[in-house]
Design a protein around this motif. Structure first.
Motif, mmCIF file in Angstrom:
data_model
loop_
_atom_site.group_PDB
_atom_site.id
_atom_site.type_symbol
_atom_site.label_atom_id
_atom_site.label_comp_id
_atom_site.label_asym_id
_atom_site.label_seq_id
_atom_site.Cartn_x
_atom_site.Cartn_y
_atom_site.Cartn_z
ATOM 1 N N SER A 64 0.690 -1.062 -0.023
ATOM 2 C CA SER A 64 0.008 0.052 0.117
ATOM 3 C C SER A 64 0.898 1.364 0.174
ATOM 4 C CB SER A 64 -0.994 -0.020 1.155
ATOM 5 O OG SER A 64 0.064 0.179 2.282
ATOM 6 N N PRO A 65 0.211 2.419 -0.343
ATOM 7 C CA PRO A 65 1.258 3.714 -0.326
ATOM 8 C C PRO A 65 1.537 3.817 1.267
ATOM 9 C CG PRO A 65 -1.068 4.103 -1.309
ATOM 10 C CD PRO A 65 -1.032 2.656 -0.806
ATOM 11 N N GLY A 66 1.022 3.326 2.332
ATOM 12 C CA GLY A 66 1.581 3.346 3.539
ATOM 13 C C GLY A 66 2.734 2.429 3.822
ATOM 14 N N GLY A 67 2.842 1.364 2.985
ATOM 15 C CA GLY A 67 4.011 0.600 3.247
ATOM 16 C C GLY A 67 3.445 -0.759 3.943
ATOM 17 N N GLN A 68 2.011 -0.914 3.880
ATOM 18 C CA GLN A 68 1.549 -2.407 4.273
ATOM 19 C C GLN A 68 1.399 -3.207 3.112
ATOM 20 O OE1 GLN A 68 -2.012 -0.644 5.612
ATOM 21 N NE2 GLN A 68 -1.448 -0.494 7.882
ATOM 22 N N LYS A 69 1.775 -4.509 3.517
ATOM 23 C CA LYS A 69 1.440 -5.647 2.743
ATOM 24 C C LYS A 69 0.218 -5.793 2.293
ATOM 25 C CE LYS A 69 5.629 -8.171 3.451
ATOM 26 N NZ LYS A 69 6.044 -9.545 4.123
ATOM 27 N N LEU A 70 -0.363 -5.763 0.881
ATOM 28 C CA LEU A 70 -1.568 -5.877 0.559
ATOM 29 C C LEU A 70 -1.969 -7.409 0.032
ATOM 30 C CD1 LEU A 70 -2.429 -2.627 -1.271
ATOM 31 C CD2 LEU A 70 -2.977 -3.116 1.050
ATOM 32 N N TYR A 71 -0.730 -7.567 -0.718
ATOM 33 C CA TYR A 71 -0.971 -9.287 -1.107
ATOM 34 C C TYR A 71 0.395 -9.822 -1.392
ATOM 35 C CZ TYR A 71 -1.950 -12.612 -4.669
ATOM 36 O OH TYR A 71 -1.908 -13.944 -5.477
ATOM 37 N N VAL A 72 0.630 -11.012 -0.856
ATOM 38 C CA VAL A 72 1.678 -11.739 -1.041
ATOM 39 C C VAL A 72 1.320 -13.022 -2.082
ATOM 40 C CG1 VAL A 72 3.577 -12.958 -0.042
ATOM 41 C CG2 VAL A 72 2.730 -10.978 0.960
ATOM 42 N N ASP A 73 1.933 -12.831 -3.096
ATOM 43 C CA ASP A 73 1.671 -14.069 -4.008
ATOM 44 C C ASP A 73 2.574 -15.406 -3.756
ATOM 45 O OD1 ASP A 73 1.228 -15.752 -6.064
ATOM 46 O OD2 ASP A 73 1.655 -14.418 -7.879
ATOM 47 N N HIS A 74 2.120 -16.373 -3.418
ATOM 48 C CA HIS A 74 2.605 -17.591 -2.827
ATOM 49 C C HIS A 74 2.858 -18.595 -4.067
ATOM 50 C CE1 HIS A 74 2.890 -16.510 1.246
ATOM 51 N NE2 HIS A 74 1.505 -16.015 1.157
ATOM 52 N N GLY A 75 2.402 -18.327 -5.474
ATOM 53 C CA GLY A 75 2.664 -19.090 -6.226
ATOM 54 C C GLY A 75 3.986 -19.177 -6.765
ATOM 55 N N VAL A 76 4.513 -20.290 -7.454
ATOM 56 C CA VAL A 76 5.980 -20.260 -7.927
ATOM 57 C C VAL A 76 6.057 -19.672 -9.200
ATOM 58 C CG1 VAL A 76 7.659 -22.215 -8.596
ATOM 59 C CG2 VAL A 76 6.036 -22.338 -6.725
ATOM 60 N N HIS A 77 6.800 -18.700 -9.390
ATOM 61 C CA HIS A 77 7.225 -17.985 -10.711
ATOM 62 C C HIS A 77 8.625 -18.159 -10.801
ATOM 63 C CE1 HIS A 77 3.349 -15.990 -10.155
ATOM 64 N NE2 HIS A 77 3.476 -15.693 -8.835
ATOM 65 N N ALA A 78 8.742 -19.338 -11.800
ATOM 66 C CA ALA A 78 10.145 -19.604 -12.306
ATOM 67 C C ALA A 78 10.962 -18.987 -13.494
ATOM 68 C CB ALA A 78 10.111 -21.151 -12.275
ATOM 69 N N ALA A 79 12.180 -18.599 -13.409
ATOM 70 C CA ALA A 79 12.722 -18.367 -14.731
ATOM 71 C C ALA A 79 14.238 -18.586 -14.503
ATOM 72 C CB ALA A 79 12.882 -16.594 -14.332
ATOM 73 N N ARG A 80 14.833 -18.627 -15.811
ATOM 74 C CA ARG A 80 16.217 -19.050 -15.946
ATOM 75 C C ARG A 80 16.776 -17.808 -16.495
ATOM 76 N NH1 ARG A 80 15.577 -25.013 -18.257
ATOM 77 N NH2 ARG A 80 15.522 -25.977 -16.064
ATOM 78 N N VAL A 81 18.093 -17.811 -15.946
ATOM 79 C CA VAL A 81 19.089 -16.582 -16.423
ATOM 80 C C VAL A 81 20.404 -17.153 -16.806
ATOM 81 C CG1 VAL A 81 20.074 -14.375 -15.179
ATOM 82 C CG2 VAL A 81 17.875 -15.175 -14.641
ATOM 83 N N ARG A 82 20.658 -16.349 -18.212
ATOM 84 C CA ARG A 82 22.116 -16.771 -18.671
ATOM 85 C C ARG A 82 22.683 -15.427 -18.778
ATOM 86 N NH1 ARG A 82 21.009 -19.512 -23.600
ATOM 87 N NH2 ARG A 82 20.190 -17.803 -24.435
#
Length: 121
Positions: A64-82
């Motif tokens: 939020s604008p005040g620094g409170q957590k509104l939403y934490v996505d607990h899904g797995v978002h995977a990526a590979r980096v080269r």
């Protein structure tokens, strides 16, 4: 005096461990209503695919604008980096090449920079 020294040393270890667990975002998107979405690296391992340098899981947090957590996505978002040419971030089956001159910033460029350009301690 010895007890105080031990207490101070133990407190320093606990404090530094707590700080190490707090992940710093590699990308922050800011919206017109002052909300932010932060992307952090939840985990990073050496991939089985030798064409890439890192397999990462990304965490998404909306604040939020005040620094409170509104939403934490607990899904797995995977990526590979080269890191080496051709520099790339792979999400699913889509390979996104990172240009040699980093112009307009994207979360993929910021992920690549966080892993490939940051000094390792």
């Amino acid at each position: 005096m010895c007890r105080i020294s031990i207490l101070v040393a133990a407190s320093a270890v606990l404090f530094s461990s707590a700080q190490a667990e707090e992940r710093q975002p590699f990308h922050i998107a800011r919206f017109s209503d002052s909300r932010t979405i932060s992307l952090t690296i939840r985990s990073s391992i050496r991939p089985y695919d030798r064409q890439y340098d890192y397999d990462v899981e990304i965490e998404l947090i909306e604040m939020s604008p005040g620094g409170q957590k509104l939403y934490v996505d607990h899904g797995v978002h995977a990526a590979r980096v080269r890191c080496e040419a051709p520099a790339a971030v792979k999400v699913g089956r889509l390979v996104n090449f990172i240009p040699a001159t980093l112009g307009r910033r994207s979360w993929m460029q910021d992920l690549w920079k966080a892993l490939c350009l940051s000094p390792i301690s």
